[in-house]
Structures are given as structure tokens and as C-alpha cells.
Enzyme design. Structure first.
Site, PDB file in Angstrom:
ATOM      1  N   ASN A   1       0.677  -1.278  -0.021  1.00  0.00           N
ATOM      2  CA  ASN A   1      -0.011  -0.080   0.053  1.00  0.00           C
ATOM      3  C   ASN A   1       0.826   1.160   0.073  1.00  0.00           C
ATOM      4  O   ASN A   1       0.617   2.291   0.400  1.00  0.00           O
ATOM      5  CB  ASN A   1      -0.899  -0.133   1.104  1.00  0.00           C
ATOM      6  CG  ASN A   1      -0.288  -0.100   2.448  1.00  0.00           C
ATOM      7  OD1 ASN A   1       0.992   0.029   2.537  1.00  0.00           O
ATOM      8  ND2 ASN A   1      -1.075  -0.758   3.408  1.00  0.00           N
TER       9      ASN A   1
ATOM     10  N   ARG B   1       2.400   6.279  12.122  1.00  0.00           N
ATOM     11  CA  ARG B   1       1.952   5.719  13.347  1.00  0.00           C
ATOM     12  C   ARG B   1       1.434   6.733  14.235  1.00  0.00           C
ATOM     13  O   ARG B   1       2.115   7.725  14.557  1.00  0.00           O
ATOM     14  CB  ARG B   1       2.708   4.645  13.997  1.00  0.00           C
ATOM     15  CG  ARG B   1       2.790   3.613  12.923  1.00  0.00           C
ATOM     16  CD  ARG B   1       1.383   2.741  13.099  1.00  0.00           C
ATOM     17  NE  ARG B   1       1.616   1.566  12.308  1.00  0.00           N
ATOM     18  CZ  ARG B   1       1.248   1.348  11.177  1.00  0.00           C
ATOM     19  NH1 ARG B   1       0.904   2.301  10.315  1.00  0.00           N
ATOM     20  NH2 ARG B   1       1.151   0.111  10.644  1.00  0.00           N
TER      21      ARG B   1
ATOM     22  N   GLN C   1      -5.880   2.031  18.556  1.00  0.00           N
ATOM     23  CA  GLN C   1      -6.951   1.978  17.321  1.00  0.00           C
ATOM     24  C   GLN C   1      -8.107   0.804  17.766  1.00  0.00           C
ATOM     25  O   GLN C   1      -7.400  -0.203  17.747  1.00  0.00           O
ATOM     26  CB  GLN C   1      -6.284   1.750  15.912  1.00  0.00           C
ATOM     27  CG  GLN C   1      -5.620   3.247  15.546  1.00  0.00           C
ATOM     28  CD  GLN C   1      -5.075   3.033  14.021  1.00  0.00           C
ATOM     29  OE1 GLN C   1      -4.353   3.830  13.819  1.00  0.00           O
ATOM     30  NE2 GLN C   1      -5.296   1.818  13.560  1.00  0.00           N
TER      31      GLN C   1
ATOM     32  N   HIS D   1      -8.312   4.946  10.308  1.00  0.00           N
ATOM     33  CA  HIS D   1      -6.994   4.675   9.521  1.00  0.00           C
ATOM     34  C   HIS D   1      -7.337   3.997   8.184  1.00  0.00           C
ATOM     35  O   HIS D   1      -8.012   2.612   7.752  1.00  0.00           O
ATOM     36  CB  HIS D   1      -6.335   3.535  10.322  1.00  0.00           C
ATOM     37  CG  HIS D   1      -5.042   3.216   9.911  1.00  0.00           C
ATOM     38  ND1 HIS D   1      -4.081   2.609  10.885  1.00  0.00           N
ATOM     39  CD2 HIS D   1      -4.255   3.347   8.897  1.00  0.00           C
ATOM     40  CE1 HIS D   1      -3.093   2.391   9.995  1.00  0.00           C
ATOM     41  NE2 HIS D   1      -3.132   2.710   8.881  1.00  0.00           N
TER      42      HIS D   1
END
Length: 382
Positions: free
Chosen positions: A150, A288, A317, A336
Site C-alpha cells: 500500500n 503511526r 485504534q 485508518h
């Protein structure tokens, strides 16, 4: 809390040469059926709206039929926290655990200790800091991710967020939704990107792709990293290497965070580091959340020292409802999402399947995919 313990230990900088090789769990699938558990986010009504929406519980990377036709047990869940969660029930006898950065299962030392059959931890995506990598190394486990899957997705998202902040887009959007119309309330702090100084803290795969995409905007591009990206790419992008981070930060109108989370980077951007930036600096962080001191970011945003903050990464998260970033001014935060586009899902689903296939056959993974191998951590986590 499980997630806190995992994150604190996840990337303990033990540049340890791991000791007895006898305690390394051999990475080849045991004979007979393997038990594989995947932890993904639930898509609910959206699961059926795109046949390539692979990264959710319902579609489970598109590998359920393949695994079960080969005699393996494949369990998927989104329930990952607390002693009575679904994941916890399967820890003692699973062989492979597949997790994602988008809905991370925090794999603590305690969970690793309970997982007597566990051999392989796979991250469907990039970034394995939700795993206690030091504990995984000590236990002789293999940790791998789908490196590169990604990179483009995140770099494109970063560019979008830079433009959203520079042009002060969010207040204008909110006006339309709320039935308002006030051009001045947006334009008084809206700028062109051209001519601005953009600095990326980290110039790995994503950082390099961002620099390439920023080149046509005629910005001044800076980057900080341990190593130079090389004269050829510097010439292509026009980027300048800043060896000292504290020298680069005051020069930047926009700072983009592109480094992995490790013991060295955890909480790096605290009150002191933020104070070194220009007043009104714009920050984009898709790396992060724990790299930032969350309260320091919120305070600096409230005071105006940070002019805008955007990103999709939080700690923990999912982010709690009282997380200070939800209510701070001038933010453009999202869940996210940057690395879980449909295109990225296709790539990381295929990469996960390929590594599972190699695991069953006793073959090595692509070398860049290993985060922990033979008791040693990958260099980015040291």
C-alpha cells in the site's frame, strides 16, 4: 490494557542477536490441518457492495475457500480486545495469526506465551508494530508483512492531506453541509502549495513516492533519513537531504511523518520537538499515531503553533471517543484508511495468500517481507 502493553514492548530496540537457535520455531506448516485466525474490521452492509472489498471480516482476504478446500481451519473475527474476546479463545491452538494495521490485534507477550502452536504472524498490509516484536523474536516466531502493498495508496493520501490543509478545505466543506456560506472564513488562511517548503521525516518507500508526487507542485522539498535517497532520485525529485532533523524542522511549512514506530521514534514529536517547528506549521501523519505525543499535538493545535494536523493513524485504534485529536481545532483526521483502498486490498490479499502458500510448502518469503526471522528484528525496528 492489552494494546498498551503490546505497543510499549512492540519494538523494543534489542538489536539482539537472538540466542539459542533451538528455541526458534521451525517455519513450516505442521502436517495435517492448520488453524489460521484472521482479525479484520467488519464491513457490515458495505461488504457486498464491491466484489474486491477483501480486507473485511465478511470477505476475509478472499482466501477462505482456498484454505478450507486444502483442509485448513480459517476463523475470522473483529473481536480482539479483552480476556473474553473471540480472538482470545483461539490463541492457545492457532498456528497462524493474520492481522492488519487498520484494525490491529495487539499481539502482546502474554498472548504469545499462551500461543503454544503459533509459528507465523502475518500482517495484511504494512507495519507490524501492533505485535510485540521483541517477544516474537524471543519466542522464535516469524513475523512478516506484505511489503510495498500500500505504498502508492498511502503516498497519494498524504498528498491529498497536504492539499486539504494548505487550502483550508475542511471548514469550507463544513459550511456547505451546515447550510452556511462564508468565503472569508475559509480564504483568510488558505494558501497555494507552490513555493512552500515540504519536509518528510523518513524517506523510505512511501516517502520517496511522496517526493515524486510533490515535484510538479514546484515546492522546496526536504527529507530527513539515516541514509540519502541517492543523487539520481534527488535529481529527479529536487529534494535535499537534511541529516539533522532539528535543522530541517524550522524550515518547513509542512512536515510529513514517514517513519516506522520503534522505541526510538515512539513519542518523538513531543512538546519540545514541536516547538522547533514554524508557528502555523501543517503536519501530516499517516505513519503511526504513537510517534506523536497526542496531548502535545492537541495543545499546540489549540495555541495555533500547529496550524493544521491531518492523518489517519491514532493510538490506540480504534480511537476512543475522548481522544484529544477528535476535538482539537484545524484538524482533518480520519479513521485508518489510507492504506486500505480497494487496490491496496487486492495487493495485500494476494501477498498474504502467497506467503501462506509458501508457508505450507516450506518455502522462504520475499526477504523484504520479514519483520522477525530467526530471532532477529528487521533493521527498521532497531
Amino acid at each position: 490494557m492489552a494494546m498498551a502493553m503490546a505497543s510499549k514492548r512492540a519494538v523494543k530496540s534489542a538489536a539482539q542477536a537472538f540466542s539459542p537457535l533451538s528455541s526458534i520455531r521451525a517455519l513450516h506448516a505442521p502436517a495435517g490441518p492448520n488453524k489460521i485466525v484472521g482479525v479484520f474490521y467488519k464491513a457490515n452492509e458495505y461488504a457486498s457492495q464491491n466484489p474486491n472489498f477483501l480486507g473485511c471480516v465478511e470477505n476475509s482476504l478472499g482466501i477462505k475457500e482456498w484454505l478450507e478446500s486444502n483442509g485448513h481451519q480459517y476463523i475470522v473475527t473483529d473481536d480482539k480486545e479483552g480476556p473474553n474476546c473471540e480472538l482470545e479463545k483461539h490463541i492457545p491452538d492457532l498456528h497462524v495469526l493474520i492481522t492488519t494495521p487498520f484494525h490491529p490485534a495487539y499481539v502482546t507477550a502474554e498472548r504469545i506465551k499462551k500461543a503454544k502452536n503459533l509459528q507465523l504472524l502475518l500482517t495484511a498490509g504494512i507495519g507490524s508494530d501492533h505485535i510485540d516484536l521483541n517477544a516474537a523474536a524471543e519466542a522464535g516466531l516469524t513475523v512478516a508483512e506484505v511489503t510495498g502493498s500500500n505504498v502508492v495508496s498511502v503516498a497519494e493520501d498524504e498528498l491529498m492531506r497536504i492539499l486539504i490543509l494548505v487550502r483550508n478545505f475542511v471548514p469550507g466543506y463544513k459550511q456547505i453541509v451546515e447550510g452556511d456560506w462564508n468565503v472569508a472564513a475559509v480564504s483568510y488562511r488558505s494558501y497555494d502549495l507552490e513555493g512552500k517548503t515540504i519536509g518528510t521525516v523518513g524517506a523510505g518507500r512511501i516517502g520517496k513516492e511522496l517526493l515524486k508526487r510533490l515535484k510538479p507542485f514546484n515546492c522546496k522539498l526536504l527529507y530527513h533519513d539515516r541514509l540519502s535517497i541517492g543523487p539520481e532520485l534527488e535529481k529527479e525529485t529536487g529534494a535535499t537531504w537534511e541529516k539533522n532533523l532539528d535543522d530541517m524542522l524550522p524550515k518547513c511549512d509542512v512536515v510529513v511523518i514517514n517513519m516506522p514506530l520503534s522505541d526510538k521514534t515512539r513519542g518523538m514529536f513531543d512538546k519540545e520537538k514541536i516547538s522547533k517547528m514554524k508557528k502555523g506549521v501543517l503536519i501530516v501523519n499517516n505513519a503511526r499515531g504513537a510517534i506523536m505525543d497526542a496531548q502535545a499535538v492537541a495543545d499546540a493545535s489549540a495555541s495555533g503553533h500547529i496550524g493544521g494536523y491531518s492523518g489517519d493513524v491514532w493510538f490506540p485504534q480504534p480511537a476512543p471517543k475522548d481522544h484529544p485529536w477528535r476535538s482539537m481545532p484545524n484538524h482533518a483526521m480520519t479513521p485508518h484508511i489510507s492504506g486500505t483502498t480497494i487496490d491496496a486490498q487486492i495487493r495485500y490479499a494476494a501477498g498474504t495468500k502467497d506467503m501462506l502458500d509458501k508457508y505450507f510448502k516450506g518455502e522462504d518469503f520475499p526477504s523484504q517481507n520479514y519483520m522477525v526471522k530467526d530471532g532477529k528484528l528487521a533493521s527498521q525496528y532497531l
